[in-house]
Design a protein around this motif. Structure first.
Motif, PDB file in Angstrom:
ATOM      1  N   LEU A 206     105.346  37.321 101.855  1.00  0.00           N
ATOM      2  CA  LEU A 206     106.072  38.417 102.496  1.00  0.00           C
ATOM      3  C   LEU A 206     105.178  39.134 103.500  1.00  0.00           C
ATOM      4  O   LEU A 206     104.037  39.478 103.199  1.00  0.00           O
ATOM      5  CB  LEU A 206     106.564  39.418 101.446  1.00  0.00           C
ATOM      6  N   GLY A 207     105.706  39.365 104.685  1.00  0.00           N
ATOM      7  CA  GLY A 207     104.980  40.133 105.689  1.00  0.00           C
ATOM      8  C   GLY A 207     105.286  41.609 105.570  1.00  0.00           C
ATOM      9  O   GLY A 207     106.261  42.014 104.913  1.00  0.00           O
ATOM     10  N   ASP A 208     104.477  42.433 106.217  1.00  0.00           N
ATOM     11  CA  ASP A 208     104.665  43.882 106.161  1.00  0.00           C
ATOM     12  C   ASP A 208     106.050  44.243 106.695  1.00  0.00           C
ATOM     13  O   ASP A 208     106.443  43.836 107.792  1.00  0.00           O
ATOM     14  CB  ASP A 208     103.582  44.573 106.991  1.00  0.00           C
ATOM     15  N   GLY A 209     106.824  44.989 105.903  1.00  0.00           N
ATOM     16  CA  GLY A 209     108.162  45.400 106.299  1.00  0.00           C
ATOM     17  C   GLY A 209     109.244  44.391 105.985  1.00  0.00           C
ATOM     18  O   GLY A 209     110.426  44.655 106.233  1.00  0.00           O
ATOM     19  N   GLU A 210     108.881  43.238 105.426  1.00  0.00           N
ATOM     20  CA  GLU A 210     109.874  42.210 105.117  1.00  0.00           C
ATOM     21  C   GLU A 210     110.468  42.424 103.732  1.00  0.00           C
ATOM     22  O   GLU A 210     109.832  42.950 102.821  1.00  0.00           O
ATOM     23  CB  GLU A 210     109.246  40.815 105.192  1.00  0.00           C
ATOM     24  N   VAL A 211     111.734  41.996 103.589  1.00  0.00           N
ATOM     25  CA  VAL A 211     112.453  42.069 102.322  1.00  0.00           C
ATOM     26  C   VAL A 211     112.928  40.666 101.981  1.00  0.00           C
ATOM     27  O   VAL A 211     113.413  39.941 102.855  1.00  0.00           O
ATOM     28  CB  VAL A 211     113.660  43.019 102.409  1.00  0.00           C
ATOM     29  N   GLY A 212     112.776  40.274 100.730  1.00  0.00           N
ATOM     30  CA  GLY A 212     113.214  38.946 100.314  1.00  0.00           C
ATOM     31  C   GLY A 212     113.870  38.978  98.959  1.00  0.00           C
ATOM     32  O   GLY A 212     113.585  39.844  98.127  1.00  0.00           O
ATOM     33  N   GLY A 213     114.762  38.031  98.747  1.00  0.00           N
ATOM     34  CA  GLY A 213     115.411  37.887  97.449  1.00  0.00           C
ATOM     35  C   GLY A 213     114.786  36.727  96.694  1.00  0.00           C
ATOM     36  O   GLY A 213     114.495  35.683  97.273  1.00  0.00           O
ATOM     37  N   VAL A 219     117.344  36.460  86.329  1.00  0.00           N
ATOM     38  CA  VAL A 219     117.446  37.717  87.065  1.00  0.00           C
ATOM     39  C   VAL A 219     117.223  37.482  88.555  1.00  0.00           C
ATOM     40  O   VAL A 219     116.355  36.712  88.948  1.00  0.00           O
ATOM     41  CB  VAL A 219     116.414  38.752  86.555  1.00  0.00           C
ATOM     42  N   MET A 220     118.041  38.168  89.385  1.00  0.00           N
ATOM     43  CA  MET A 220     117.800  38.199  90.823  1.00  0.00           C
ATOM     44  C   MET A 220     116.960  39.433  91.140  1.00  0.00           C
ATOM     45  O   MET A 220     117.220  40.521  90.636  1.00  0.00           O
ATOM     46  CB  MET A 220     119.115  38.254  91.598  1.00  0.00           C
ATOM     47  N   VAL A 221     115.949  39.243  91.976  1.00  0.00           N
ATOM     48  CA  VAL A 221     115.005  40.303  92.290  1.00  0.00           C
ATOM     49  C   VAL A 221     114.911  40.474  93.801  1.00  0.00           C
ATOM     50  O   VAL A 221     114.933  39.486  94.546  1.00  0.00           O
ATOM     51  CB  VAL A 221     113.604  39.976  91.716  1.00  0.00           C
ATOM     52  N   VAL A 222     114.829  41.731  94.245  1.00  0.00           N
ATOM     53  CA  VAL A 222     114.571  42.039  95.653  1.00  0.00           C
ATOM     54  C   VAL A 222     113.144  42.552  95.753  1.00  0.00           C
ATOM     55  O   VAL A 222     112.759  43.475  95.027  1.00  0.00           O
ATOM     56  CB  VAL A 222     115.549  43.097  96.186  1.00  0.00           C
ATOM     57  N   ALA A 223     112.346  41.921  96.611  1.00  0.00           N
ATOM     58  CA  ALA A 223     110.950  42.329  96.776  1.00  0.00           C
ATOM     59  C   ALA A 223     110.685  42.645  98.240  1.00  0.00           C
ATOM     60  O   ALA A 223     111.332  42.093  99.136  1.00  0.00           O
ATOM     61  CB  ALA A 223     110.011  41.226  96.296  1.00  0.00           C
ATOM     62  N   LEU A 248     117.823  46.613 104.348  1.00  0.00           N
ATOM     63  CA  LEU A 248     116.788  46.757 105.364  1.00  0.00           C
ATOM     64  C   LEU A 248     115.755  47.784 104.929  1.00  0.00           C
ATOM     65  O   LEU A 248     116.092  48.773 104.265  1.00  0.00           O
ATOM     66  CB  LEU A 248     117.409  47.173 106.700  1.00  0.00           C
ATOM     67  N   LEU A 249     114.503  47.541 105.318  1.00  0.00           N
ATOM     68  CA  LEU A 249     113.417  48.429 104.958  1.00  0.00           C
ATOM     69  C   LEU A 249     112.974  49.219 106.178  1.00  0.00           C
ATOM     70  O   LEU A 249     112.644  48.656 107.219  1.00  0.00           O
ATOM     71  CB  LEU A 249     112.239  47.619 104.410  1.00  0.00           C
ATOM     72  N   SER A 250     113.014  50.547 106.065  1.00  0.00           N
ATOM     73  CA  SER A 250     112.554  51.429 107.134  1.00  0.00           C
ATOM     74  C   SER A 250     111.435  52.296 106.567  1.00  0.00           C
ATOM     75  O   SER A 250     111.688  53.207 105.773  1.00  0.00           O
ATOM     76  CB  SER A 250     113.688  52.307 107.650  1.00  0.00           C
ATOM     77  N   GLY A 251     110.185  51.995 106.939  1.00  0.00           N
ATOM     78  CA  GLY A 251     109.062  52.663 106.300  1.00  0.00           C
ATOM     79  C   GLY A 251     108.994  52.234 104.858  1.00  0.00           C
ATOM     80  O   GLY A 251     108.775  51.063 104.561  1.00  0.00           O
ATOM     81  N   ARG A 255     117.388  50.429 102.262  1.00  0.00           N
ATOM     82  CA  ARG A 255     118.746  50.943 102.389  1.00  0.00           C
ATOM     83  C   ARG A 255     119.763  49.842 102.128  1.00  0.00           C
ATOM     84  O   ARG A 255     119.719  48.770 102.728  1.00  0.00           O
ATOM     85  CB  ARG A 255     118.973  51.545 103.772  1.00  0.00           C
ATOM     86  N   CYS A 256     120.677  50.113 101.173  1.00  0.00           N
ATOM     87  CA  CYS A 256     121.731  49.169 100.812  1.00  0.00           C
ATOM     88  C   CYS A 256     122.687  48.990 101.986  1.00  0.00           C
ATOM     89  O   CYS A 256     123.172  49.976 102.564  1.00  0.00           O
ATOM     90  CB  CYS A 256     122.476  49.681  99.582  1.00  0.00           C
ATOM     91  N   GLN A 257     122.987  47.742 102.337  1.00  0.00           N
ATOM     92  CA  GLN A 257     123.887  47.466 103.453  1.00  0.00           C
ATOM     93  C   GLN A 257     125.354  47.646 103.089  1.00  0.00           C
ATOM     94  O   GLN A 257     126.212  47.705 103.955  1.00  0.00           O
ATOM     95  CB  GLN A 257     123.652  46.033 103.952  1.00  0.00           C
ATOM     96  N   ASN A 258     125.654  47.744 101.795  1.00  0.00           N
ATOM     97  CA  ASN A 258     127.038  47.907 101.363  1.00  0.00           C
ATOM     98  C   ASN A 258     127.494  49.360 101.397  1.00  0.00           C
ATOM     99  O   ASN A 258     128.605  49.667 101.862  1.00  0.00           O
ATOM    100  CB  ASN A 258     127.217  47.354  99.947  1.00  0.00           C
TER     101      ASN A 258
END
Length: 299
Positions: A206-213, A219-223, A248-251, A255-258
């Protein structure tokens, strides 16, 4: 919530191989049982003889090396693989209290992500006494930190200890010593327990500011990565109960997209503006590999 840095996917591969040698030896010993009790006994005796032989050799090498250069003690202790082998043979150059203090220093970034800290009160008769400060004493993630990060680090650094006691701060309303088995009482009461650590080498990519599932057993995990820290949470938005896929990650705010709810991932997933609280997944580097401790529902 994680150590300051995570290695790349190929870094420390050799070290990880040797750190898991004990598991491979145990597997071979169990396989020898197929030859009967006598075969198993002979295999165990062989392992003991070889271990004692190398232990005697290590002791002589340590005596010679430290006599020539006492500063080598620091270099030996800083190498996780060398230090672990010295521990096995009772040859570690540092006493148990110094090793525990160093282990706590390694997990302080994890505690800091929950706004807390830890103080080593002392080690006596095989019992390590700790005291926690800050919000980590009361937030839901504190039990996870105590049980999985602190205890894991302390026992790895000082396997000879018999117990870990957590003493409340003087300002706490509670009294007495918290037994290790009760540290996760509130988490268990909510219907969760923690499985063994699950390797997740993909976290290092994962790069800085990146979000992955990520999917780990059951279990499903968001990191996501914020600077040097990798933080992971269960894939469930507490506000809309939906998935966090596409978040999306801001700082440090995820934030949930739903539903648009925001959560501070650097502060144990606390909701921004009363949006609830994400369920954190502990992340630590174990045997050179990023790993997660995954919660499962208790039937």
């Amino acid at each position: 919530m994680a150590p300051p840095t995570l290695p790349g996917p190929d870094e420390n591969q050799d070290d990880a191989q040797w750190r898991t040698a004990g598991e491979r030896i145990q597997t071979l010993l169990e396989a020898s049982s197929s030859g009967g009790a006598i075969a198993r006994e002979r295999a165990e005796k062989l392992v003991r003889e070889v271990t004692d032989l190398y232990g005697a050799m290590l002791q002589r090498m340590m005596d010679v090396a430290l006599a020539e250069d006492p500063g080598l003690a620091d270099r030996f202790a800083a190498d996780d693989l060398v230090a672990s082998l010295l521990l096995v043979h009772g040859l570690h150059p540092y006493d148990v209290e110094r090793r525990v203090a160093a282990a706590l220093d390694n997990v302080r970034p994890y505690l800091g992500s929950h706004g807390g800290d830890v103080t080593l009160l002392g080690v006596a008769d095989g019992v390590v006494r700790l005291q926690f400060q800050g919000s980590c004493k009361s937030c839901p993630s504190s039990s996870i930190t105590l049980e999985l990060a602190v205890e894991d680090a302390v026992r790895a650094a000082a396997p000879e200890i018999s117990d870990i006691e957590v003493v409340p701060a003087e300002s706490d309303s509670g009294a007495g010593v918290i037994a290790p088995e009760s540290l996760l009482t509130r988490v268990h009461a909510n219907g969760h327990h923690w499985t063994a650590w699950q390797p997740a080498p993909e976290l290092a990519e994962l790069g800085d500011g990146e979000v992955g599932g990520f999917r780990v057993p059951g279990v499903m995990v968001v990191a996501c990565r914020v600077g040097d820290d990798v933080l992971a949470y269960r894939d469930r938005c507490p506000s809309c109960t939906g998935t966090l896929a596409g978040a999306l990650l801001s700082g440090a705010v995820l934030r949930c997209q739903n539903c648009g709810a925001g959560f501070d991932v650097a502060r144990a997933g606390a909701g921004v503006g009363g949006d609830g609280h994400l369920e954190p997944i502990p992340v630590l580097v174990r045997d050179g590999v990023p790993s997660m401790a995954v919660p499962q529902e208790v039937a």
